[in-house]
Motif scaffolding. Sequence first.
Motif, PDB file in Angstrom:
ATOM      1  N   HIS A 252       2.907 -11.752  -1.572  1.00 29.97           N
ATOM      2  CA  HIS A 252       2.024 -10.558  -1.401  1.00 29.97           C
ATOM      3  C   HIS A 252       2.278  -9.385  -1.838  1.00 29.97           C
ATOM      4  O   HIS A 252       2.619  -8.428  -1.203  1.00 29.97           O
TER       5      HIS A 252
ATOM      6  N   ASN B  21       1.212  -7.549  -3.999  1.00 29.78           N
ATOM      7  CA  ASN B  21       0.111  -6.506  -4.025  1.00 29.78           C
ATOM      8  C   ASN B  21      -0.051  -5.640  -3.044  1.00 29.78           C
ATOM      9  O   ASN B  21      -0.744  -4.689  -3.051  1.00 29.78           O
ATOM     10  N   GLU B  22       0.569  -6.200  -1.886  1.00 25.93           N
ATOM     11  CA  GLU B  22       0.327  -5.170  -0.633  1.00 25.93           C
ATOM     12  C   GLU B  22       1.457  -4.274  -0.587  1.00 25.93           C
ATOM     13  O   GLU B  22       1.364  -3.225   0.334  1.00 25.93           O
TER      14      GLU B  22
ATOM     15  N   TYR C 120       3.575  -0.719  -2.536  1.00 24.11           N
ATOM     16  CA  TYR C 120       3.072   0.158  -3.573  1.00 24.11           C
ATOM     17  C   TYR C 120       4.536   0.881  -4.113  1.00 24.11           C
ATOM     18  O   TYR C 120       5.569   0.848  -3.283  1.00 24.11           O
TER      19      TYR C 120
END
Length: 141
Positions: A54, A56-57, A59
């Motif tokens: 995950h 992409n969760e 930043y």
Amino acid sequence: MGDVITHTGIIDHINGLCIRVKIVQASACSACKAHTLCNASDSKEKFVDVYEKHANEYYLGEQVILYGTTEMGLKAVFLGFGLPFVILMLVLFLAMYFTDQNEGLSALIALLALIPYYIALSLCKNKLSREFTFSIGRMNN
């Protein structure tokens, strides 16, 4: 599973499933109030790649926690310091025996014996990177 060790870090780069986390490794005296006046204190920035489904969760710039096991840390210390020390001592005593107690030559042979070990360790980098893996988690603010 053994005890868990943690490091806090900041996400520096995200590429697909790979998250590169920057951790600051500081010596114990870097927390001292007089560390700016002393040459003994130091800190280093290190980067750890974490593979996360995950990714992409997360930043860039996010503060995260890296989790590893104590067993993993002990294994790393053994491979980096323990086993080379055993090799060094073993070769040193054997060289002392075979060189008729020539200390200088024996010490040189013992040090040179570590070169193949570290080359082999370097060649096993991919296998070792699968064994030494960290997981990532969010900070509880």
